[in-house]
Design a protein around this motif. Structure first.
Motif, PDB file in Angstrom:
ATOM      1  N   THR A  50      -5.242  -2.866  -5.054  1.00  0.00           N
ATOM      2  CA  THR A  50      -6.157  -2.264  -4.091  1.00  0.00           C
ATOM      3  C   THR A  50      -5.395  -1.645  -2.930  1.00  0.00           C
ATOM      4  O   THR A  50      -5.646  -0.495  -2.548  1.00  0.00           O
ATOM      5  N   VAL A  51      -4.480  -2.385  -2.358  1.00  0.00           N
ATOM      6  CA  VAL A  51      -3.710  -1.880  -1.213  1.00  0.00           C
ATOM      7  C   VAL A  51      -2.897  -0.645  -1.613  1.00  0.00           C
ATOM      8  O   VAL A  51      -2.867   0.349  -0.876  1.00  0.00           O
ATOM      9  N   SER A  56      -2.079   5.196  -1.774  1.00  0.00           N
ATOM     10  CA  SER A  56      -1.839   6.435  -2.529  1.00  0.00           C
ATOM     11  C   SER A  56      -2.883   7.498  -2.203  1.00  0.00           C
ATOM     12  O   SER A  56      -2.548   8.683  -2.051  1.00  0.00           O
ATOM     13  N   TYR A  57      -4.135   7.086  -2.103  1.00  0.00           N
ATOM     14  CA  TYR A  57      -5.187   8.048  -1.730  1.00  0.00           C
ATOM     15  C   TYR A  57      -4.940   8.610  -0.334  1.00  0.00           C
ATOM     16  O   TYR A  57      -5.151   9.805  -0.087  1.00  0.00           O
ATOM     17  N   LEU A  58      -4.496   7.768   0.585  1.00  0.00           N
ATOM     18  CA  LEU A  58      -4.205   8.240   1.938  1.00  0.00           C
ATOM     19  C   LEU A  58      -3.016   9.202   1.935  1.00  0.00           C
ATOM     20  O   LEU A  58      -3.050  10.252   2.585  1.00  0.00           O
ATOM     21  N   LEU A  87       1.141  -5.859  10.309  1.00  0.00           N
ATOM     22  CA  LEU A  87       0.713  -5.977   8.907  1.00  0.00           C
ATOM     23  C   LEU A  87       1.764  -5.496   7.919  1.00  0.00           C
ATOM     24  O   LEU A  87       1.674  -5.818   6.731  1.00  0.00           O
ATOM     25  N   GLN A  88       2.734  -4.743   8.386  1.00  0.00           N
ATOM     26  CA  GLN A  88       3.687  -4.153   7.449  1.00  0.00           C
ATOM     27  C   GLN A  88       4.431  -5.202   6.629  1.00  0.00           C
ATOM     28  O   GLN A  88       4.503  -5.099   5.406  1.00  0.00           O
ATOM     29  N   GLU A  89       4.981  -6.208   7.266  1.00  0.00           N
ATOM     30  CA  GLU A  89       5.766  -7.209   6.536  1.00  0.00           C
ATOM     31  C   GLU A  89       4.928  -7.986   5.513  1.00  0.00           C
ATOM     32  O   GLU A  89       5.346  -8.127   4.367  1.00  0.00           O
ATOM     33  N   PRO A  90       3.742  -8.509   5.889  1.00  0.00           N
ATOM     34  CA  PRO A  90       2.949  -9.216   4.875  1.00  0.00           C
ATOM     35  C   PRO A  90       2.546  -8.312   3.705  1.00  0.00           C
ATOM     36  O   PRO A  90       2.538  -8.752   2.551  1.00  0.00           O
ATOM     37  N   LEU A  91       2.240  -7.040   3.989  1.00  0.00           N
ATOM     38  CA  LEU A  91       1.859  -6.133   2.901  1.00  0.00           C
ATOM     39  C   LEU A  91       3.056  -5.792   2.017  1.00  0.00           C
ATOM     40  O   LEU A  91       2.913  -5.683   0.798  1.00  0.00           O
ATOM     41  N   ALA A 126      -7.754  -7.344   7.793  1.00  0.00           N
ATOM     42  CA  ALA A 126      -7.205  -6.458   8.821  1.00  0.00           C
ATOM     43  C   ALA A 126      -6.844  -5.089   8.237  1.00  0.00           C
ATOM     44  O   ALA A 126      -7.061  -4.054   8.881  1.00  0.00           O
ATOM     45  N   PHE A 127      -6.309  -5.071   7.023  1.00  0.00           N
ATOM     46  CA  PHE A 127      -5.972  -3.809   6.356  1.00  0.00           C
ATOM     47  C   PHE A 127      -7.228  -2.969   6.149  1.00  0.00           C
ATOM     48  O   PHE A 127      -7.252  -1.779   6.459  1.00  0.00           O
ATOM     49  N   LYS A 128      -8.269  -3.586   5.633  1.00  0.00           N
ATOM     50  CA  LYS A 128      -9.537  -2.877   5.403  1.00  0.00           C
ATOM     51  C   LYS A 128     -10.057  -2.275   6.703  1.00  0.00           C
ATOM     52  O   LYS A 128     -10.414  -1.093   6.756  1.00  0.00           O
TER      53      LYS A 128
END
Length: 141
Positions: A50-51, A56-58, A87-91, A126-128
């Motif tokens: 999902t992420v 990719s769409y963005l 959020l960058q590191e956890p993602l 938080a990402f959503k």
């Protein structure tokens, strides 16, 4: 003018609350069983897909720098300030699990709750919210 496929982004973002809820449930009820292990694998895999799909769409819609890997998708959209820096590191850690889950699944430990399973519900929420805010900020409506 950008062509951002908001419909496909929204469809994918709509999955994240269910994934987060599943991971919360697993964390609260973990018993190390095969069923819980397999459920954890699927929830983490859905989170990854999902992420990266949304990323990719963005990237395509906003004509961002092409990503060369799953990790790079996160790096590119982080660089475009789609989500907060925290959020960058956890993602990145999440998408690094793709290979073990998809290609090296035979070596995946199903007995233990993966440390990211506890961290991901908040990160996915938080990402959503960040992606929705980014779209609103960049495109309006």
């Amino acid at each position: 003018m950008y062509y951002v496929n908001r419909e496909q982004i929204s469809v994918r973002l709509a999955v994240l609350p269910d994934v987060a809820e599943s991971l919360l449930w697993l964390r609260a009820n973990w018993d190390g069983s095969l069923i819980h292990g397999m459920a954890q694998e699927r929830a983490l895999h859905l989170a990854i897909e999902t992420v990266t799909d949304v990323g990719s769409y963005l990237i395509d819609g906003f004509i961002m720098r092409d990503a060369s890997s799953y990790e790079d998708i996160i790096t590119v959209i982080a660089g475009e300030q789609v989500f907060p820096e925290a959020l960058q590191e956890p993602l990145l850690e999440l998408v690094k699990l793709r290979r073990p889950l998809v290609q090296d699944y035979f070596d995946w430990s199903r007995e233990a709750l993966h440390p990211l399973a506890a961290e991901m519900p908040a990160a996915l929420t938080a990402f959503k919210q960040a992606v929705e805010a980014y779209l609103l900020r960049e495109l309006g409506e």
